[in-house]
Write an enzyme that holds these catalytic residues in place. Structure first.
Site, PDB file in Angstrom:
ATOM      1  N   ASP A  13      60.360  33.439  98.836  1.00 41.16           N
ATOM      2  CA  ASP A  13      60.749  32.050  99.122  1.00 41.16           C
ATOM      3  C   ASP A  13      60.650  31.132  97.907  1.00 41.16           C
ATOM      4  O   ASP A  13      60.380  29.931  98.034  1.00 41.16           O
ATOM      5  CB  ASP A  13      59.892  31.468 100.268  1.00 41.16           C
ATOM      6  N   LYS A  16      65.267  31.677  95.473  1.00 38.33           N
ATOM      7  CA  LYS A  16      66.214  32.627  94.871  1.00 38.33           C
ATOM      8  C   LYS A  16      67.653  32.323  95.296  1.00 38.33           C
ATOM      9  O   LYS A  16      68.564  32.304  94.468  1.00 38.33           O
ATOM     10  CB  LYS A  16      65.852  34.070  95.291  1.00 38.33           C
ATOM     11  N   GLY A  40      65.159  35.425 103.888  1.00 41.43           N
ATOM     12  CA  GLY A  40      65.868  34.213 104.325  1.00 41.43           C
ATOM     13  C   GLY A  40      66.142  33.390 103.086  1.00 41.43           C
ATOM     14  O   GLY A  40      65.220  32.823 102.502  1.00 41.43           O
ATOM     15  N   HIS A  41      67.383  33.393 102.621  1.00 36.87           N
ATOM     16  CA  HIS A  41      67.752  32.696 101.384  1.00 36.87           C
ATOM     17  C   HIS A  41      68.574  31.467 101.729  1.00 36.87           C
ATOM     18  O   HIS A  41      69.696  31.571 102.232  1.00 36.87           O
ATOM     19  CB  HIS A  41      68.522  33.650 100.448  1.00 36.87           C
ATOM     20  N   GLN A 221      62.357  38.943  98.800  1.00 39.71           N
ATOM     21  CA  GLN A 221      60.886  38.874  98.747  1.00 39.71           C
ATOM     22  C   GLN A 221      60.443  38.497  97.321  1.00 39.71           C
ATOM     23  O   GLN A 221      61.170  37.785  96.656  1.00 39.71           O
ATOM     24  CB  GLN A 221      60.248  40.211  99.199  1.00 39.71           C
TER      25      GLN A 221
HETATM   26  P1  GDP Z   1      64.373  32.224  98.857  1.00 35.48           P
HETATM   27  O1  GDP Z   1      63.978  33.123  99.955  1.00 35.48           O
HETATM   28  O2  GDP Z   1      63.707  32.572  97.573  1.00 35.48           O
HETATM   29  O3  GDP Z   1      65.868  32.103  98.681  1.00 35.48           O
HETATM   30  O4  GDP Z   1      63.840  30.767  99.232  1.00 35.48           O
HETATM   31  P2  GDP Z   1      63.917  30.069 100.693  1.00 35.48           P
HETATM   32  O5  GDP Z   1      65.291  29.672 100.969  1.00 35.48           O
HETATM   33  O6  GDP Z   1      63.213  30.911 101.709  1.00 35.48           O
HETATM   34  O7  GDP Z   1      62.961  28.836 100.456  1.00 35.48           O
HETATM   35  C1  GDP Z   1      63.191  27.909  99.446  1.00 35.48           C
HETATM   36  C2  GDP Z   1      63.341  26.527 100.085  1.00 35.48           C
HETATM   37  O8  GDP Z   1      63.258  25.555  99.076  1.00 35.48           O
HETATM   38  C3  GDP Z   1      64.679  26.310 100.748  1.00 35.48           C
HETATM   39  O9  GDP Z   1      64.503  25.438 101.820  1.00 35.48           O
HETATM   40  C4  GDP Z   1      65.507  25.673  99.645  1.00 35.48           C
HETATM   41  O10 GDP Z   1      66.562  24.866 100.159  1.00 35.48           O
HETATM   42  C5  GDP Z   1      64.477  24.820  98.972  1.00 35.48           C
HETATM   43  N1  GDP Z   1      64.651  24.600  97.529  1.00 35.48           N
HETATM   44  C6  GDP Z   1      65.078  25.458  96.573  1.00 35.48           C
HETATM   45  N2  GDP Z   1      64.954  24.901  95.348  1.00 35.48           N
HETATM   46  C7  GDP Z   1      64.435  23.677  95.544  1.00 35.48           C
HETATM   47  C8  GDP Z   1      64.029  22.625  94.648  1.00 35.48           C
HETATM   48  O11 GDP Z   1      64.113  22.723  93.432  1.00 35.48           O
HETATM   49  N3  GDP Z   1      63.517  21.508  95.220  1.00 35.48           N
HETATM   50  C9  GDP Z   1      63.376  21.355  96.566  1.00 35.48           C
HETATM   51  N4  GDP Z   1      62.864  20.237  97.035  1.00 35.48           N
HETATM   52  N5  GDP Z   1      63.747  22.324  97.423  1.00 35.48           N
HETATM   53  C10 GDP Z   1      64.244  23.473  96.914  1.00 35.48           C
HETATM   54  P1  IMO Z   2      62.622  36.116 100.925  1.00 38.98           P
HETATM   55  O1  IMO Z   2      63.667  37.071 100.411  1.00 38.98           O
HETATM   56  C1  IMO Z   2      58.503  35.507 102.164  1.00 38.98           C
HETATM   57  C2  IMO Z   2      56.489  38.855 104.120  1.00 38.98           C
HETATM   58  C3  IMO Z   2      56.138  38.736 105.579  1.00 38.98           C
HETATM   59  C4  IMO Z   2      54.923  39.620 105.645  1.00 38.98           C
HETATM   60  C5  IMO Z   2      55.241  40.741 104.680  1.00 38.98           C
HETATM   61  C6  IMO Z   2      55.839  41.991 105.332  1.00 38.98           C
HETATM   62  O2  IMO Z   2      63.158  35.066 101.821  1.00 38.98           O
HETATM   63  O3  IMO Z   2      61.790  35.607  99.813  1.00 38.98           O
HETATM   64  P2  IMO Z   2      58.115  42.611 106.554  1.00 38.98           P
HETATM   65  O4  IMO Z   2      58.976  41.839 107.491  1.00 38.98           O
HETATM   66  O5  IMO Z   2      58.793  42.972 105.277  1.00 38.98           O
HETATM   67  O6  IMO Z   2      57.457  43.769 107.208  1.00 38.98           O
HETATM   68  O7  IMO Z   2      56.916  41.595 106.174  1.00 38.98           O
HETATM   69  O8  IMO Z   2      56.194  40.207 103.772  1.00 38.98           O
HETATM   70  N1  IMO Z   2      57.921  38.640 103.796  1.00 38.98           N
HETATM   71  C7  IMO Z   2      58.384  37.554 103.185  1.00 38.98           C
HETATM   72  N2  IMO Z   2      57.745  36.427 102.790  1.00 38.98           N
HETATM   73  N3  IMO Z   2      59.813  35.663 101.893  1.00 38.98           N
HETATM   74  C8  IMO Z   2      60.457  36.795 102.258  1.00 38.98           C
HETATM   75  O9  IMO Z   2      61.728  37.053 101.889  1.00 38.98           O
HETATM   76  C9  IMO Z   2      59.747  37.786 102.967  1.00 38.98           C
HETATM   77  N4  IMO Z   2      60.069  38.995 103.494  1.00 38.98           N
HETATM   78  C10 IMO Z   2      58.943  39.509 103.983  1.00 38.98           C
HETATM   79  O10 IMO Z   2      55.866  37.403 105.912  1.00 38.98           O
HETATM   80  O11 IMO Z   2      53.805  38.930 105.131  1.00 38.98           O
HETATM   81 MG    MG Z   3      63.125  33.008 101.880  1.00 38.57          MG
END
Ligand code: GDP
Ligand code: IMO
Ligand code: MG
Length: 418
Positions: A13, A16, A40-41, A221
């Site tokens: 998270d 990415k 979840g991206h 991840q």
């Molecule tokens: P990912 O799994 O690495 O793609 O990240 P996620 O989407 O799970 O979580 C990142 C969260 O931060 C999302 O809600 C994005 O919209 C938000 N986000 C990404 N970059 C920035 C930033 O520079 N500033 C802020 N405020 N939010 C950001």
């Molecule tokens: P993105 O790509 C954050 C965490 C889960 C749990 C552990 C194992 O959005 O960054 P699993 O479902 O793989 O058996 O879970 O890994 N986890 C993540 N945490 N971002 C993710 O993906 C994750 N995918 C799995 O919360 O602790």
């Molecule tokens: Mg994510």
């Protein structure tokens, strides 16, 4: 030409999806190489939010191919939902998406086993997203899995039933519980996905490279969730690191180019397991509130803490990171002090290395404090505030990698390129 890599340097998270979406138009293909719908991206396009779980984050870019690689595990139900959601937004998924024949399928019984295993662990549970990831990779390495290419086999249904039977035998060791099987829907989704272009991604991608094309491998991840180098056993079941790109796409190590590591300006973790710099005070709450730190896949609140440079340097080393994008820097706009961990005390001795097992409580991070910049960062700024520069320069000198991209908001262009 090369395969550039983009990976999360922390516990997932890191943002990415946002950075891949920004970079995608410089590439011919964007590829997921591991993980599955546990990811979840989040991407904002023209103010609209979209969360991708299995589809690469280049899907919003016209003329860019998006490949679900052989290292990915696919839940047909989630994938169909995702495709339909994108099509409703007018995205031409059909022409942009390719699915590797060698990717593995998540069966409903994999999800059942995931839930059963987590329930049995009680308060030692991993905090899995319960998407069936662990059991599917277990079947892959155990040589029992079903692959996407198998859906063409005349005896596919038989193979499915055989695997399900195996799962029932395993499930018998756990207490039974209510579960939504959705098997009919699962097979409908398999039929739906058969209409999408399937590829032998090793040939498909090497051909792009041979013709001088550029590929971006999108990690899911983060390093600390890697099956080998993460906080085992509180990890996911795949190699989230650069090395995973070669096995997850079928490209040689010599083809790897830039490795772009994504790190938040602080740190979060969702699910169980050790998190050395986790905050349980007002600062932790403030990071969670201002950063809207709730999981994009499960909606669970994310645990928050200061950035951990010992951990970050470990990630840079393992992945051969050549540059870092620092995300969510805007969240730090409102802190009087910015804190970083830059050493650990392990068994009363100072070290700059991560201990073998972060689950054993024999260490504590040591911190350094910087003055906050207390101003709103903006893409239009010609000069960064001095306090922010000082913080960035410390990070760069500590991990020995430049930070050319600073993200200051969720939208595609909310960036400062240094
Ligand atoms: P990912 O799994 O690495 O793609 O990240 P996620 O989407 O799970 O979580 C990142 C969260 O931060 C999302 O809600 C994005 O919209 C938000 N986000 C990404 N970059 C920035 C930033 O520079 N500033 C802020 N405020 N939010 C950001
Ligand atoms: P993105 O790509 C954050 C965490 C889960 C749990 C552990 C194992 O959005 O960054 P699993 O479902 O793989 O058996 O879970 O890994 N986890 C993540 N945490 N971002 C993710 O993906 C994750 N995918 C799995 O919360 O602790
Ligand atoms: Mg994510």
């Amino acid at each position: 030409m090369a395969v550039d890599v983009l990976i999360g340097l922390q516990w997932g998270d890191e943002g990415k999806g946002k950075i891949v979406d920004y970079l995608a138009d410089k590439y011919d293909a964007i590829c997921r190489f591991q993980g599955g719908p546990n990811a979840g991206h989040t991407i904002y396009v023209k103010g609209e939010k979209f969360v991708l779980h299995t589809i690469p984050s280049g899907i919003f870019r016209e003329g860019v191919e998006n490949v679900i690689g052989n290292g990915v595990v696919i839940d047909p139900i989630t994938l169909r939902k995702e495709i339909k959601g994108l099509e409703a937004l007018g995205v031409d998924v059909r022409s942009r998406l390719k699915i590797a024949r060698k990717s593995h399928l998540i069966l409903p019984s994999h999800r059942y086993l995931d839930a059963a295993s987590e329930k049995a662990k009680g308060d030692k549970k991993i905090g899995s997203t319960l998407r069936g990831i662990g059991p599917t990779y277990m079947d892959k390495t155990g040589r029992n899995g079903l692959r996407f290419g198998d859906t063409d086999a005349p005896n596919f249904k038989e193979k499915y039933q055989d695997l399900k039977k195996r799962h029932e035998t395993i499930a018998a060791i756990y207490p039974a519980f209510e579960f939504e099987w959705n098997e009919e829907e699962w097979f409908e989704c398999i039929d739906f996905l058969k209409d999408f272009e399937r590829v032998d991604c090793e040939y498909y991608l090497n051909d792009i490279l041979d013709k001088g094309g550029k590929i971006l491998a999108e990690g899911a991840q983060g390093v600390m969730l890697d099956i080998d180098f993460g906080t085992y056993p509180f990890v996911t079941s795949s190699n989230t690191i650069t090395a995973g790109v070669c096995t997850g796409l079928g490209v040689a190590p010599s083809k790897i180019g830039e490795v772009i590591g994504i790190s938040k300006a602080y740190c979060t973790r969702v699910g169980g397991g050790p998190f050395p710099t986790e905050l349980f005070d007002d600062n932790g709450k403030k990071l969670q509130d201002l950063g809207h730190e709730f999981g994009a896949t499960t909606g669970r609140p994310r645990r928050c803490g200061w950035i951990d440079l010992v951990q970050l340097r470990y990630s840079v080393m393992i992945n051969g990171v050549t540059q870092i994008a620092l995300t969510k820097s805007d969240i730090m706009d409102n802190f009087d002090e910015i804190v970083v961990a830059d050493r650990y005390l392990v068994d009363d001795k100072e070290t700059d290395q991560l201990p073998y097992d972060l689950c054993i409580d024999n260490y504590k991070p040591l911190y350094k404090t910087f003055k906050g910049w207390n101003t709103t960062l903006s893409s239009d700024d010609k000069e960064l505030p001095d306090a922010f520069k000082e913080y960035l320069e410390y990070l760069e000198s500590f991990v020995k990698v430049p930070i050319p991209i600073v993200s200051i908001g969720p939208e595609r262009d909310a960036l400062i390129i240094r």
